[in-house]
Design a protein around this motif. Structure first.
Motif, PDB file in Angstrom:
ATOM      1  N   VAL A 225      36.653  44.263  20.874  1.00  0.00           N
ATOM      2  CA  VAL A 225      37.015  44.976  22.098  1.00  0.00           C
ATOM      3  C   VAL A 225      36.078  46.145  22.358  1.00  0.00           C
ATOM      4  O   VAL A 225      35.725  46.428  23.503  1.00  0.00           O
ATOM      5  CB  VAL A 225      38.473  45.475  22.023  1.00  0.00           C
ATOM      6  CG1 VAL A 225      38.832  46.281  23.260  1.00  0.00           C
ATOM      7  CG2 VAL A 225      39.430  44.296  21.862  1.00  0.00           C
ATOM      8  N   GLU A 226      35.641  46.807  21.284  1.00  0.00           N
ATOM      9  CA  GLU A 226      34.738  47.945  21.457  1.00  0.00           C
ATOM     10  C   GLU A 226      33.398  47.520  22.045  1.00  0.00           C
ATOM     11  O   GLU A 226      32.665  48.354  22.578  1.00  0.00           O
ATOM     12  CB  GLU A 226      34.518  48.655  20.114  1.00  0.00           C
ATOM     13  CG  GLU A 226      35.791  49.240  19.524  1.00  0.00           C
ATOM     14  CD  GLU A 226      36.510  50.163  20.496  1.00  0.00           C
ATOM     15  OE1 GLU A 226      35.828  50.973  21.140  1.00  0.00           O
ATOM     16  OE2 GLU A 226      37.755  50.061  20.600  1.00  0.00           O
ATOM     17  N   GLY A 227      33.091  46.236  21.945  1.00  0.00           N
ATOM     18  CA  GLY A 227      31.835  45.745  22.500  1.00  0.00           C
ATOM     19  C   GLY A 227      31.918  45.400  23.974  1.00  0.00           C
ATOM     20  O   GLY A 227      30.906  45.060  24.590  1.00  0.00           O
ATOM     21  N   ILE A 228      33.108  45.447  24.553  1.00  0.00           N
ATOM     22  CA  ILE A 228      33.271  45.167  25.978  1.00  0.00           C
ATOM     23  C   ILE A 228      32.972  46.435  26.756  1.00  0.00           C
ATOM     24  O   ILE A 228      33.550  47.493  26.484  1.00  0.00           O
ATOM     25  CB  ILE A 228      34.696  44.683  26.295  1.00  0.00           C
ATOM     26  CG1 ILE A 228      35.045  43.458  25.442  1.00  0.00           C
ATOM     27  CG2 ILE A 228      34.834  44.340  27.774  1.00  0.00           C
ATOM     28  CD1 ILE A 228      36.477  42.979  25.608  1.00  0.00           C
ATOM     29  N   ASP A 229      32.094  46.353  27.717  1.00  0.00           N
ATOM     30  CA  ASP A 229      31.710  47.538  28.485  1.00  0.00           C
ATOM     31  C   ASP A 229      32.897  48.071  29.278  1.00  0.00           C
ATOM     32  O   ASP A 229      33.685  47.301  29.836  1.00  0.00           O
ATOM     33  CB  ASP A 229      30.556  47.196  29.435  1.00  0.00           C
ATOM     34  CG  ASP A 229      29.872  48.432  29.962  1.00  0.00           C
ATOM     35  OD1 ASP A 229      30.407  49.036  30.926  1.00  0.00           O
ATOM     36  OD2 ASP A 229      28.813  48.813  29.431  1.00  0.00           O
ATOM     37  N   GLN A 230      33.011  49.387  29.346  1.00  0.00           N
ATOM     38  CA  GLN A 230      34.127  50.021  30.042  1.00  0.00           C
ATOM     39  C   GLN A 230      34.155  49.641  31.519  1.00  0.00           C
ATOM     40  O   GLN A 230      35.234  49.557  32.128  1.00  0.00           O
ATOM     41  CB  GLN A 230      34.066  51.539  29.892  1.00  0.00           C
ATOM     42  CG  GLN A 230      35.263  52.276  30.485  1.00  0.00           C
ATOM     43  CD  GLN A 230      36.583  51.887  29.833  1.00  0.00           C
ATOM     44  OE1 GLN A 230      36.663  51.791  28.604  1.00  0.00           O
ATOM     45  NE2 GLN A 230      37.618  51.657  30.639  1.00  0.00           N
ATOM     46  N   LEU A 231      32.997  49.411  32.115  1.00  0.00           N
ATOM     47  CA  LEU A 231      32.962  49.004  33.527  1.00  0.00           C
ATOM     48  C   LEU A 231      33.715  47.697  33.721  1.00  0.00           C
ATOM     49  O   LEU A 231      34.437  47.522  34.713  1.00  0.00           O
ATOM     50  CB  LEU A 231      31.521  48.855  34.014  1.00  0.00           C
ATOM     51  CG  LEU A 231      30.658  50.116  34.019  1.00  0.00           C
ATOM     52  CD1 LEU A 231      29.263  49.792  34.555  1.00  0.00           C
ATOM     53  CD2 LEU A 231      31.308  51.223  34.842  1.00  0.00           C
ATOM     54  N   TYR A 232      33.550  46.784  32.761  1.00  0.00           N
ATOM     55  CA  TYR A 232      34.252  45.507  32.870  1.00  0.00           C
ATOM     56  C   TYR A 232      35.739  45.682  32.570  1.00  0.00           C
ATOM     57  O   TYR A 232      36.584  45.036  33.209  1.00  0.00           O
ATOM     58  CB  TYR A 232      33.654  44.463  31.927  1.00  0.00           C
ATOM     59  CG  TYR A 232      34.284  43.103  32.129  1.00  0.00           C
ATOM     60  CD1 TYR A 232      33.933  42.321  33.215  1.00  0.00           C
ATOM     61  CD2 TYR A 232      35.271  42.640  31.262  1.00  0.00           C
ATOM     62  CE1 TYR A 232      34.540  41.089  33.438  1.00  0.00           C
ATOM     63  CE2 TYR A 232      35.882  41.414  31.480  1.00  0.00           C
ATOM     64  CZ  TYR A 232      35.509  40.642  32.569  1.00  0.00           C
ATOM     65  OH  TYR A 232      36.119  39.445  32.792  1.00  0.00           O
ATOM     66  N   ILE A 233      36.074  46.551  31.626  1.00  0.00           N
ATOM     67  CA  ILE A 233      37.490  46.795  31.312  1.00  0.00           C
ATOM     68  C   ILE A 233      38.216  47.358  32.538  1.00  0.00           C
ATOM     69  O   ILE A 233      39.341  46.952  32.851  1.00  0.00           O
ATOM     70  CB  ILE A 233      37.617  47.753  30.116  1.00  0.00           C
ATOM     71  CG1 ILE A 233      37.101  47.069  28.849  1.00  0.00           C
ATOM     72  CG2 ILE A 233      39.070  48.190  29.925  1.00  0.00           C
ATOM     73  CD1 ILE A 233      37.092  47.960  27.626  1.00  0.00           C
ATOM     74  N   ASP A 234      37.564  48.283  33.250  1.00  0.00           N
ATOM     75  CA  ASP A 234      38.165  48.831  34.475  1.00  0.00           C
ATOM     76  C   ASP A 234      38.428  47.735  35.491  1.00  0.00           C
ATOM     77  O   ASP A 234      39.495  47.699  36.124  1.00  0.00           O
ATOM     78  CB  ASP A 234      37.229  49.883  35.093  1.00  0.00           C
ATOM     79  CG  ASP A 234      37.128  51.144  34.250  1.00  0.00           C
ATOM     80  OD1 ASP A 234      38.036  51.398  33.445  1.00  0.00           O
ATOM     81  OD2 ASP A 234      36.126  51.869  34.399  1.00  0.00           O
ATOM     82  N   GLN A 235      37.470  46.839  35.634  1.00  0.00           N
ATOM     83  CA  GLN A 235      37.644  45.756  36.595  1.00  0.00           C
ATOM     84  C   GLN A 235      38.704  44.766  36.128  1.00  0.00           C
ATOM     85  O   GLN A 235      39.503  44.264  36.931  1.00  0.00           O
ATOM     86  CB  GLN A 235      36.317  45.032  36.832  1.00  0.00           C
ATOM     87  CG  GLN A 235      36.400  43.991  37.945  1.00  0.00           C
ATOM     88  CD  GLN A 235      35.297  42.965  37.857  1.00  0.00           C
ATOM     89  OE1 GLN A 235      34.624  42.867  36.845  1.00  0.00           O
ATOM     90  NE2 GLN A 235      35.111  42.214  38.920  1.00  0.00           N
ATOM     91  N   PHE A 236      38.711  44.475  34.840  1.00  0.00           N
ATOM     92  CA  PHE A 236      39.697  43.550  34.271  1.00  0.00           C
ATOM     93  C   PHE A 236      41.111  44.036  34.571  1.00  0.00           C
ATOM     94  O   PHE A 236      41.977  43.261  34.995  1.00  0.00           O
ATOM     95  CB  PHE A 236      39.473  43.427  32.761  1.00  0.00           C
ATOM     96  CG  PHE A 236      40.543  42.667  32.030  1.00  0.00           C
ATOM     97  CD1 PHE A 236      40.520  41.285  31.984  1.00  0.00           C
ATOM     98  CD2 PHE A 236      41.575  43.337  31.367  1.00  0.00           C
ATOM     99  CE1 PHE A 236      41.503  40.579  31.303  1.00  0.00           C
ATOM    100  CE2 PHE A 236      42.561  42.643  30.693  1.00  0.00           C
ATOM    101  CZ  PHE A 236      42.524  41.260  30.657  1.00  0.00           C
ATOM    102  N   PHE A 237      41.345  45.321  34.358  1.00  0.00           N
ATOM    103  CA  PHE A 237      42.691  45.854  34.598  1.00  0.00           C
ATOM    104  C   PHE A 237      43.063  45.727  36.070  1.00  0.00           C
ATOM    105  O   PHE A 237      44.181  45.311  36.403  1.00  0.00           O
ATOM    106  CB  PHE A 237      42.766  47.325  34.168  1.00  0.00           C
ATOM    107  CG  PHE A 237      44.112  47.942  34.433  1.00  0.00           C
ATOM    108  CD1 PHE A 237      45.212  47.587  33.679  1.00  0.00           C
ATOM    109  CD2 PHE A 237      44.280  48.852  35.458  1.00  0.00           C
ATOM    110  CE1 PHE A 237      46.466  48.144  33.922  1.00  0.00           C
ATOM    111  CE2 PHE A 237      45.521  49.419  35.717  1.00  0.00           C
ATOM    112  CZ  PHE A 237      46.620  49.057  34.953  1.00  0.00           C
ATOM    113  N   ARG A 238      42.152  46.063  36.979  1.00  0.00           N
ATOM    114  CA  ARG A 238      42.458  45.942  38.396  1.00  0.00           C
ATOM    115  C   ARG A 238      42.730  44.481  38.776  1.00  0.00           C
ATOM    116  O   ARG A 238      43.650  44.198  39.559  1.00  0.00           O
ATOM    117  CB  ARG A 238      41.298  46.479  39.237  1.00  0.00           C
ATOM    118  CG  ARG A 238      41.525  46.361  40.748  1.00  0.00           C
ATOM    119  CD  ARG A 238      42.624  47.264  41.248  1.00  0.00           C
ATOM    120  NE  ARG A 238      42.256  48.662  41.027  1.00  0.00           N
ATOM    121  CZ  ARG A 238      41.434  49.344  41.844  1.00  0.00           C
ATOM    122  NH1 ARG A 238      40.963  48.781  42.944  1.00  0.00           N
ATOM    123  NH2 ARG A 238      41.117  50.594  41.569  1.00  0.00           N
TER     124      ARG A 238
END
Length: 343
Positions: A225-238
């Motif tokens: 999970v730490e390897g997933i970029d925060q930009l993608y995590i933000d989009q994933f949640f939305r």
């Protein structure tokens, strides 16, 4: 200084040449990559779905263009990158995702291949249907419309999760249209999804997504999970908070032996060793019933195999596409024997 100017001009010319083909000229959108970079520093909660999508495109790592293709079923959004004369790779994303999920793979795959990452008409992303027919039959017809408009000749299909299940349907529908098939942790393709606490957690999260639970949910899908970029995590949640239940969910079921046995084109089947949707039984069945199959379980990987083991997956995809397979010989069977012995 003059040398720097000359080199910069050459690089700019090479990049421009990648997008001077007829398809990009006809359907390409203006290059907005510099504007997308301005979104990176902004509060994700203040951004729209498209803006969050555009932020993730800054991770593509390779010059790209966005295409907007008109079809009888709506407008299709596609990210294209790589040399214009490269063999075509078509990337199909998973459920509750869109084409930006390929950001860990885009650069490596675009070095030699013309990459087309397609936003599913029935899923998140920028493709917009103009009808209410959400049947699998209509979706398959739409994909072939897109392939025809792009003038793709024998592309290799790469599908992840639900995209792998869709890619298998496409290959079964018209196997002569494709060069090879690559399945990355495909969902409900070889075996049924087994009930588990992690599955229940994902269902509950989709029904009531909370930002503080994002990392724990991603941990059920990814071993890194730490390897997933925060930009993608933000989009994933939305995406999870706004997406509707996939209309294909009730259609998704493993293919029977007779269907899989007709897939005579070369198939690469990769799953993680901690994959919610696949396990040793999936690999064993693939090796047993599919005529030309290379199947492997990758260590230290969850369902998000293209993220968890990005470099390894990229290398295996390239090696598989490059390899010459003669279906009139025993080469495919030798692959099965090799993978079985080493697996």
């Amino acid at each position: 200084m003059s040398l720097i100017i000359v080199v910069a001009s050459l690089l700019t010319g090479c990049e421009r040449g990648r997008f001077e083909d007829d398809i990009t000229k006809a359907y390409g959108q203006p290059d907005k990559s510099s504007r997308y970079k301005e979104l990176v520093s902004q509060d994700p909660q203040s951004l729209s779905e498209d803006e969050l999508y555009n932020r993730v495109l800054t991770l593509w790592g390779e010059p790209y263009r966005e295409l907007s293709l008109p079809t009888p079923y709506g407008t299709s959004h596609i990210i294209v990158s790589g040399p214009v004369d490269g063999d075509a790779l078509v990337l199909l994303h998973g459920m509750n995702a869109d084409s930006t999920m390929w950001y860990p793979n885009a650069r490596a795959l675009s070095e030699k291949y013309r990459v087309y990452a397609i936003d599913d008409m029935l899923g998140p992303g920028k493709s917009t249907p103009n009808h209410d027919d959400d049947s699998l039959e209509r979706l398959i017809t739409w994909y072939f419309e897109v392939f025809d408009t792009l003038k793709l000749k024998k592309p290799t299909l790469v599908g992840a999760s639900q995209g792998g299940w869709i890619a298998t349907n496409l290959a079964l529908k018209n196997p002569e249209r494709f060069n090879k098939l690559i399945l990355l942790s495909p969902a409900q393709t070889l075996t049924w999804l087994e009930p588990s606490v992690d599955i229940l957690s994902n269902v509950l999260f989709v029904l009531n997504p909370q930002r503080e639970d994002v990392h724990s949910i991603l941990a059920t899908l990814s071993s890194n999970v730490e390897g997933i970029d925060q930009l993608y995590i933000d989009q994933f949640f939305r995406t999870v908070t706004t997406a509707v239940i996939s209309p294909l969910l009730m259609d998704m079921r493993p293919f029977d032996d007779e269907q899989l046995a007709t897939l005579t084109l070369p198939v690469l089947f990769l799953v993680g060793d901690d994959d919610l949707f696949n396990h040793q039984e999936s690999v064993d069945r693939a090796l047993k019933v599919m005529p030309c199959i290379q199947a492997e379980i990758l260590a230290n990987s969850g369902h998000f195999i293209n993220v968890d083991q990005a470099q390894l997956v990229n290398r295996k995809i390239v090696e598989f596409v490059v390899a010459k397979q003669d279906l009139t010989t025993t080469q495919c069977k030798k692959q099965i024997e090799y993978v079985t012995k080493s697996g």
